[in-house]
Motif scaffolding. Structure first.
Motif, mmCIF file in Angstrom:
data_model
loop_
_atom_site.group_PDB
_atom_site.id
_atom_site.type_symbol
_atom_site.label_atom_id
_atom_site.label_comp_id
_atom_site.label_asym_id
_atom_site.label_seq_id
_atom_site.Cartn_x
_atom_site.Cartn_y
_atom_site.Cartn_z
ATOM 1 N N MET A 207 0.849 -1.191 0.000
ATOM 2 C CA MET A 207 0.000 0.000 0.000
ATOM 3 C C MET A 207 0.886 1.243 0.000
ATOM 4 O O MET A 207 1.727 1.404 0.869
ATOM 5 C CB MET A 207 -0.903 0.007 1.237
ATOM 6 N N ALA A 208 0.695 2.075 -0.986
ATOM 7 C CA ALA A 208 1.519 3.284 -1.095
ATOM 8 C C ALA A 208 0.889 4.381 -0.242
ATOM 9 O O ALA A 208 0.225 5.282 -0.736
ATOM 10 C CB ALA A 208 1.630 3.712 -2.546
ATOM 11 N N ILE A 209 1.079 4.287 1.074
ATOM 12 C CA ILE A 209 0.502 5.303 1.971
ATOM 13 C C ILE A 209 1.233 6.625 1.802
ATOM 14 O O ILE A 209 0.632 7.682 1.730
ATOM 15 C CB ILE A 209 0.584 4.820 3.438
ATOM 16 N N ILE A 210 2.560 6.562 1.762
ATOM 17 C CA ILE A 210 3.360 7.777 1.600
ATOM 18 C C ILE A 210 3.729 7.927 0.135
ATOM 19 O O ILE A 210 4.161 6.978 -0.515
ATOM 20 C CB ILE A 210 4.645 7.703 2.448
ATOM 21 N N GLN A 211 3.571 9.120 -0.392
ATOM 22 C CA GLN A 211 3.924 9.355 -1.782
ATOM 23 C C GLN A 211 5.417 9.141 -1.995
ATOM 24 O O GLN A 211 6.231 9.481 -1.137
ATOM 25 C CB GLN A 211 3.553 10.781 -2.183
ATOM 26 N N PRO A 212 5.817 8.547 -3.131
ATOM 27 C CA PRO A 212 7.244 8.312 -3.391
ATOM 28 C C PRO A 212 8.004 9.623 -3.515
ATOM 29 O O PRO A 212 7.456 10.644 -3.941
ATOM 30 C CB PRO A 212 7.235 7.542 -4.715
ATOM 31 N N ASP A 213 9.284 9.572 -3.134
ATOM 32 C CA ASP A 213 10.174 10.745 -3.218
ATOM 33 C C ASP A 213 9.622 11.936 -2.440
ATOM 34 O O ASP A 213 9.830 13.092 -2.803
ATOM 35 C CB ASP A 213 10.412 11.159 -4.679
ATOM 36 N N PHE A 214 8.928 11.641 -1.348
ATOM 37 C CA PHE A 214 8.329 12.713 -0.548
ATOM 38 C C PHE A 214 9.381 13.382 0.325
ATOM 39 O O PHE A 214 10.215 12.720 0.927
ATOM 40 C CB PHE A 214 7.212 12.145 0.322
ATOM 41 N N LYS A 215 9.350 14.695 0.389
ATOM 42 C CA LYS A 215 10.240 15.454 1.266
ATOM 43 C C LYS A 215 9.415 16.518 1.976
ATOM 44 O O LYS A 215 8.572 17.171 1.373
ATOM 45 C CB LYS A 215 11.365 16.128 0.465
ATOM 46 N N PHE A 216 9.694 16.689 3.278
ATOM 47 C CA PHE A 216 8.986 17.714 4.040
ATOM 48 C C PHE A 216 9.275 19.097 3.470
ATOM 49 O O PHE A 216 8.439 19.994 3.539
ATOM 50 C CB PHE A 216 9.400 17.673 5.513
ATOM 51 N N GLU A 217 10.475 19.283 2.911
ATOM 52 C CA GLU A 217 10.829 20.599 2.384
ATOM 53 C C GLU A 217 9.881 21.011 1.262
ATOM 54 O O GLU A 217 9.629 22.187 1.041
ATOM 55 C CB GLU A 217 12.274 20.604 1.883
ATOM 56 N N ARG A 234 7.169 4.121 13.237
ATOM 57 C CA ARG A 234 6.283 3.657 14.297
ATOM 58 C C ARG A 234 4.810 3.681 13.913
ATOM 59 O O ARG A 234 4.021 2.896 14.450
ATOM 60 C CB ARG A 234 6.502 4.493 15.557
ATOM 61 N N ALA A 235 4.418 4.557 12.996
ATOM 62 C CA ALA A 235 2.989 4.707 12.703
ATOM 63 C C ALA A 235 2.578 4.164 11.343
ATOM 64 O O ALA A 235 1.458 3.690 11.181
ATOM 65 C CB ALA A 235 2.596 6.179 12.801
ATOM 66 N N PHE A 236 3.482 4.226 10.347
ATOM 67 C CA PHE A 236 3.076 3.875 8.994
ATOM 68 C C PHE A 236 3.728 2.604 8.453
ATOM 69 O O PHE A 236 3.198 1.982 7.537
ATOM 70 C CB PHE A 236 3.384 5.031 8.029
ATOM 71 N N ALA A 237 4.892 2.222 8.991
ATOM 72 C CA ALA A 237 5.640 1.100 8.409
ATOM 73 C C ALA A 237 4.814 -0.179 8.397
ATOM 74 O O ALA A 237 4.781 -0.907 7.399
ATOM 75 C CB ALA A 237 6.948 0.892 9.174
#
Length: 746
Positions: A207-217, A234-237
């Motif tokens: 499941m691609a919960i986090i978008q690829p190549d995501f950066k907080f910046e 801890r929350a998404f892995a």
């Protein structure tokens, strides 16, 4: 081969229906095709049965509905080769939705998605399927309806049996394809189904919960890379793995995260932007006070509404449910300690109880993630903070050097892209100059710098107008340096208060002054460099007016620590004992947010409200200081405490001296040569006048021992400066001081 029109007959038995095949007489087609088109539109697989009348075709109810044959007596049957339309005609992955054939059926058995997928491939291998096609299967003696939801085909030239994912076209969504043993089947069920479907197959795509190549910046958040890595682990892995794997581990997903830290460090900004980093349904963002309502029971109802969608989907889909994220900003507004508010309504306690029941009650939800934000973690009910609820506590603290570089780059990105940032701007230098600045304060710092650039392009006069060369505006390094003078961090240096303590400077009237400053710098270096003493407390003691406060403030400012605060009786005039205690505790807690801190506690005896008549002192403040003076700062943080007192014997009686690691005696002026040095430093007299004054003083005093505080001496000197005959005035006033005629008794 051309098509032929054939009469439609219903399948005579369920054994024909569950094969998903059309049946014809063996002599109607020679050779027999594997797949056919019905009316040149609908593709189905075909087989033979001798009992079928010639010129007829057996079609089950699902076929007749799918191909819209209910009102037709005959249809056109044409042999069909999938390769003639598309080389990529073989299914790489397919999503099917299953349910009881009779809706509303309730069965206690548990159906595993892996087993359904395997049974489906074995039963229908080499058959052709179309998106939206319905069919029926028998699984564990239950009739199940199946609907083809999605088909993704692959190219057989690139297909590897070891890795069938390799050839899958990213984002493809085909109309039809042929099922193979290597195809992947993803099994789902409708939201309102009563089917107890558990787990998923091992080869389910992550499941691609986090978008690829995501950066907080990219979202305008800098300096939180480490914190985000910990949150993701801890929350998404665990959520990107198939539910069957997590089920085998016997664990539940993390349900809650608490982000806490000083104001302006990016907690709320992260909440506003978190929806952009997730490939999931839009998070529900709630400001804490919005939950509260004046009507009885409405606040609790507002909490229940937040979880309604998650509960409905979890009942329908179980572990296959998507992730529901609820973000609480200002969590401390609704989750205060229970029993601590005596307003008679009990609304606050009821809201906390309702939230606890929904997060980790009897009917547990495993498809929710609560993210709470607060800068007052101490106010939140501790039941919310245990594992199973808000179990991940992540401090969003002040950014370090690298974090400040990131934040400065974010806030100057548009300036740089539009060529409005001068070449002399050094981001690394600015980051080192903005120690203990929060993210919000750095943003204000950049805005302040831009105003200095604006002011250079504004014409003065009665009406302010913009210069014609406004297009050439540049933000320079000097603008940022000027901005530093007016933008100060909340957790920084109390520069104005400390400067008041040393407004006359430090006058080295004896070798002891240099020794005190030298010893002070050693304690500063000890705190900074030693791994064994993160907390050092030093007491400067001596007679009143001997310069203790000025020396303490000088040692603190010379440390160049990013956090320097002064606790003095003057700043707490009118405070009650409880207010003083809270203010002192707050300053200590603020110091723990900085890696290096200095706290100067001036006039301890006055802070304790000590008076000799009675005697009287505040035990509440005394006990608070005794605890805080010995309390070790958190790991990675260091603290230097410098205290002053003119009543060391009183602190001895209060058992307070043991709280200090070191003591430094600050002497008064005890010789005429020291007075001469002070007069020379402040340039009160000319050389001849000073010589005359010293001779006059020496002639009048009756002892070789004198004792006067440097503060008192400076006061007399400045008063004499205003007189026409300043020499006589200075000498006469000084000689009137009782301490000049008595031995030093300290």
């Amino acid at each position: 081969m051309d098509g032929k029109y054939m009469k439609i007959l219903p399948s005579p038995d369920n054994k024909f229906a569950i094969t998903n095949l059309l049946f014809v007489n063996p002599y109607d087609f020679n050779p027999l095709p594997r797949h056919v088109l019905i009316d040149d539109r609908y593709a189905l697989s075909i087989s033979t049965f001798e009992g079928v009348p010639s010129g007829c075709v057996y079609a089950n109810a699902f076929h007749r509905n799918f191909a819209q044959l209910q009102r037709k007596e005959a249809c056109k049957i044409t042999p069909y080769d999938p390769n003639q339309d598309n080389v990529n005609c073989y299914i790489g992955s397919m999503t099917i939705e299953i349910d009881f054939l009779r809706r509303g059926t309730r069965a206690n058995m548990e159906i595993k998605a892996e087993e359904v997928a395997q049974h489906f491939k074995e039963s229908f291998n080499n058959q052709i399927f179309t998106k939206g096609q319905p069919l029926c299967i028998i699984f564990q003696n239950q009739f199940l309806s199946v609907t083809i939801k999605e088909i993704n085909n692959v190219d057989l030239k690139d297909l590897s049996l070891d890795n069938p994912n390799k050839a899958q076209r990213s984002g493809s969504n085909d109309v039809r394809g042929v099922l193979m043993k290597e195809s992947q089947i993803l099994v789902t069920k409708p939201n309102d189904s009563t089917l107890n479907l558990k787990g998923s197959q091992k080869n389910r795509p992550p499941m691609a919960i986090i978008q690829p190549d995501f950066k907080f910046e990219d979202l305008g958040i800098g300096g939180l890379d480490k914190e985000f890595s910990a949150i993701f682990r801890r929350a998404f892995a665990s959520r990107i793995f198939p539910p069957s794997i997590v089920e085998k581990l016997g664990i539940q997903h993390c349900k809650g995260i608490l982000l806490y830290g000083p104001p302006g460090t990016g907690k709320t900004l992260m909440a506003r932007q978190i929806g952009k980093m997730l490939n999931a349904r839009e998070p529900i963002i709630v400001n804490g006070p919005e939950i509260l309502n004046k009507y009885v029971g409405q606040s609790e109802e507002n909490v229940r509404k937040l979880f309604a969608e998650a509960e409905k989907e979890y009942k329908a889909r179980g572990d296959e449910s998507s992730l529901h994220i609820i973000i609480f900003d200002e969590l401390d507004a609704i989750c205060k300690q229970r029993g601590g508010k005596n307003d008679g309504t009990g609304v606050g306690d009821s809201v906390v109880n309702q939230l606890l029941a929904k997060m980790d009650g009897v009917e547990q939800l495993n498809n929710i993630l609560i993210i709470g934000m607060t800068n007052r973690k101490d106010m939140i009910d501790e039941a919310l903070l245990r594992p199973g609820r808000l179990e991940v506590h992540m401090e969003i603290s002040l950014p370090d050097q690298n974090g400040r570089v990131q934040i400065l780059k974010i806030h100057t990105a548009k300036m740089r892209d539009n060529h409005l940032l001068a070449p002399d701007v050094d981001i690394d230098e600015l980051a080192s100059l903005t120690k203990n600045f929060s993210g919000a304060e750095i943003a204000g710092f950049v805005r302040s710098a831009s105003t200095f650039a604006f002011s250079r392009h504004i014409k003065g006069g009665t009406t302010a107008t913009v210069n014609e060369d406004v297009e050439n505006i540049k933000i320079c390094q000097s603008d940022f340096l000027h901005a530093l003078e007016e933008v100060h961090p909340s957790f920084g240096v109390s520069d104005a208060e400390l400067q008041l303590c040393v407004q006359n400077g430090i006058i080295p009237f004896s070798d002891n002054i240099d020794r005190i400053l030298s010893d002070g710098s050693l304690y500063v270096e000890q705190v900074k460099n030693s791994k064994h003493t993160p907390l050092v407390s030093v007491l400067l003691h001596g007679a009143s007016g001997c310069g203790k406060t000025a020396l303490a403030a000088t040692i603190a400012m010379n440390s160049n620590y990013p956090f320097i605060k002064l606790i003095s009786p003057e700043s707490m005039v009118g405070y009650s004992e409880m207010s003083k205690m809270n203010e002192i505790t707050k300053i200590f807690n603020d110091s723990y947010k900085s890696p290096l801190s200095v706290i100067v506690i001036d006039s301890l005896e006055r802070l304790l409200d000590w008076v000799p008549i009675g005697p009287r002192f505040s035990n509440t403040i005394l006990q608070t200081l005794l605890v805080l003076l010995k309390k070790q700062p958190p790991k990675g943080h260091k603290l230097l405490l410098i205290s002053t007192t003119s009543q060391k014997n009183i602190l001895q009686e209060m058992d307070m001296l043991d709280a200090f690691d070191a003591e430094i005696y600050v002497p008064s002026i005890k010789s005429l040569s020291s007075i001469d040095i002070v007069l020379k430093e402040i340039e009160l007299f000319s050389d001849s006048e000073r010589s005359y004054a010293m001779k006059s003083i020496s002639k009048e005093i009756q002892s070789n021992y004198i004792s006067i505080g440097v503060k008192k001496l400076l006061m007399i000197a400045e008063m004499a400066r205003q007189d026409d005959d300043k020499v006589s005035k200075f000498v006469s006033t000084l000689l009137m001081e009782p301490s000049m005629m008595a031995k030093n008794k300290y």
